[in-house]
Design an enzyme around this catalytic site. Structure first.
Site, PDB file in Angstrom:
ATOM      1  N   SER A 317       0.784  -1.214   0.000  1.00 46.41           N
ATOM      2  CA  SER A 317       0.000   0.000   0.000  1.00 46.41           C
ATOM      3  C   SER A 317       0.825   1.276   0.000  1.00 46.41           C
ATOM      4  O   SER A 317       1.404   1.622  -0.994  1.00 46.41           O
ATOM      5  CB  SER A 317      -0.957  -0.039   1.188  1.00 46.41           C
ATOM      6  N   GLU A 328       9.628   5.250 -10.698  1.00 46.95           N
ATOM      7  CA  GLU A 328       9.174   5.817 -11.961  1.00 46.95           C
ATOM      8  C   GLU A 328       9.482   7.301 -12.116  1.00 46.95           C
ATOM      9  O   GLU A 328       9.612   7.786 -13.243  1.00 46.95           O
ATOM     10  CB  GLU A 328       7.669   5.576 -12.098  1.00 46.95           C
ATOM     11  N   LYS A 342      -1.436  -3.778  -3.250  1.00 52.41           N
ATOM     12  CA  LYS A 342      -2.687  -3.213  -2.743  1.00 52.41           C
ATOM     13  C   LYS A 342      -2.836  -1.809  -3.322  1.00 52.41           C
ATOM     14  O   LYS A 342      -2.120  -0.900  -2.942  1.00 52.41           O
ATOM     15  CB  LYS A 342      -2.670  -3.190  -1.215  1.00 52.41           C
TER      16      LYS A 342
END
Length: 488
Positions: A317, A328, A342
């Site tokens: 999460s 990224e 999640k």
């Protein structure tokens, strides 16, 4: 492990407007990015809602079956039924029909337990759990908790608590059985994988403080900072830890998010912003209509030194938000194993009677727009821990002796072998070679030499194995290697 967030929302995060949690009756908006309501659920924020629930008109045809059933039960059932039981059951049924482990109804007792968890500490075993396929699964134990010390691991299935089966229970119901006062004992029946028999684990509950950042200086100027969850002070704790490590000559950083089950979204964004250049995307929120709201880095000056991030199957999460953001948007390498996966956001609302319900309200996406739900995040460099790091727990209450045959005996043989002792053939049969190895271990560790495994011997074996795992952490060693090459 749950804490209220008092930070103000950014322009990019109006969807998750954060205010100090008001302890008043009514309805509140709580945003979660943890792996689920557990012994340790995290509040992302809250906002007072103007009414408990919209008034339902008897003229709405979709409710005809519901009203008809209610009236029939009230008039013709063979005994009186409390209105609250029927209404609560209807709400619970609606949420269960969603087939979503993160949508759940909590009665007054469960909701009270939930609200008590929104603090700097709680009493229990210290493990994040969630409901999955009608079973209660461990997402991750908290660092230093009784659960971790007892050998509880991510993906363990809790079959029962003190003999009471958890099958079909929600995570909220399981929490009430697992949590308890400091000093009390709870016995869990654990299933781990498909190759071992269920094992009983006795754990003494304790106060679980919310310490979230653990810095240490390794060799050659490489610092390792472990972040175990995202609580209200985690970003400040991390900032302080970074400053401390810099004073000690930090040249490279290992950010360790292994076993981190999540936490406050604002903290995840703040911590991501320490590494992601200002203005770059940290994460996105997508509602049911497909509309996206973007959160960008609020960086005043990113940390400019070689950095890698460790993840594993217990990273879930909010920790996945950080991992995806630095990968990224900052080009930072991830090392370890695939994360939990999640990628949804929950909203919880309190009713006036003290009960509440939560439901999934949105998805969160990575900076590149990827949805990692049930997929996880793949590391750039895959590194597994040694095989002995995944050995099953051995109950100290069970006596293993000559002629014993079980999966626990096999696990004990594998532990002894990993620790440098020679138990003979590793086959699950306790023979004279096993007895000799155990006696030698007991002598070396100043224990009563009995040749049997139980109590202190069991605990010492598992503690020595834990130390070996820490000292031979293949994932950390790989991270050090990568950073040392960059530092040169």
């Amino acid at each position: 492990m749950e804490e209220e967030n008092q930070q103000q929302p950014s322009d990019e995060s109006k969807f998750i407007k954060i205010k100090k949690f008001p302890f008043i009756m009514g309805v509140f908006l709580l945003i979660f990015v943890t792996a689920g309501i557990t012994t340790a659920a995290f509040v992302f924020g809250d906002e007072k809602v103007q009414s408990i629930a919209p008034a339902v008109s008897n003229q709405r045809e979709e409710f005809n079956k519901l009203y008809s059933t209610y009236d029939t039960i009230k008039k013709q059932y063979y005994k009186d039924v409390d209105d609250n039981i029927l209404i609560n059951g209807a709400i619970n049924g609606m949420l269960e029909s969603l087939d979503d482990p993160y949508s759940d109804y909590m009665n007054e007792e469960e909701a009270q337990s939930f609200h008590q968890s929104i603090s700097s500490s709680f009493e229990g075993i210290g493990a994040e759990i969630q409901e999955q396929n009608s079973r209660i699964m461990v997402v991750s134990p908290i660092k230093g908790s009784p659960a971790e010390k007892a050998g509880i691991r991510p993906n363990d299935i809790i079959l029962s608590v003190d003999g009471k089966s958890l099958e079909g229970m929600s995570s909220s119901e399981a929490v009430l059985l697992i949590r308890g006062k400091k000093g009390t004992k709870v016995e869990l029946l654990i299933s781990r994988g498909t190759d071992s028999d269920p094992i009983k684990v006795s754990i003494v509950r304790d106060t679980i403080p919310i310490e979230t950042v653990y810095p240490e200086m390794l060799k050659n100027g490489v610092a390792k900072i472990q972040v175990t969850s995202f609580s209200e002070n985690t970003s400040k704790e991390l900032s302080d830890a970074l400053e401390e490590m810099q004073k000690q000559g930090m040249k490279g950083l290992i950010l360790d998010l292994r076993g981190n089950p999540g936490g406050l979204l604002e903290q995840a964004i703040d911590i991501s912003s320490m590494f992601v250049p200002n203005g770059k995307i940290v994460m996105q929120m997508e509602d049911r209509e497909g509309k996206k709201q973007v959160s960008k880095s609020r960086n005043d000056g990113e940390l400019k030194l070689p950095t890698v991030v460790l993840i594993d199957k217990g990273s879930a999460s909010a920790s996945e938000i950080v991992a995806a953001a630095v990968k990224e948007s900052a080009g930072i390498q991830l090392i370890g194993e695939k994360s939990f996966g999640k990628g949804t956001v929950q909203t919880a609302e309190d009713f006036e009677d003290g009960s509440n319900f939560k439901y999934t309200a949105a998805k969160w996406l990575t900076p590149d727009g990827n949805w990692i739900h049930k997929k996880g995040i793949e590391p750039d460099i895959k590194v597994a821990l040694p095989a002995y790091a995944n050995l099953p727990y051995i109950s100290p209450d069970h006596e293993l002796k000559v002629s014993s045959t079980s999966s626990e005996v096999k696990a004990a043989e594998e532990m002894l072998s990993a620790l440098g002792y020679k138990p003979g053939k590793i086959d699950g049969f306790y023979d004279e070679s096993t007895q000799k190895a155990v006696s030698t271990f007991q002598k070396d560790h100043k224990l009563k030499v009995s040749g049997t495994i139980k109590g202190d011997t069991t605990m010492n074996m598992m503690e020595e194995l834990r130390k070996k795992i820490v000292n031979n952490d293949t994932q950390v060693k790989k991270a050090e290697q990568v950073l040392n090459e960059q530092i040169k």
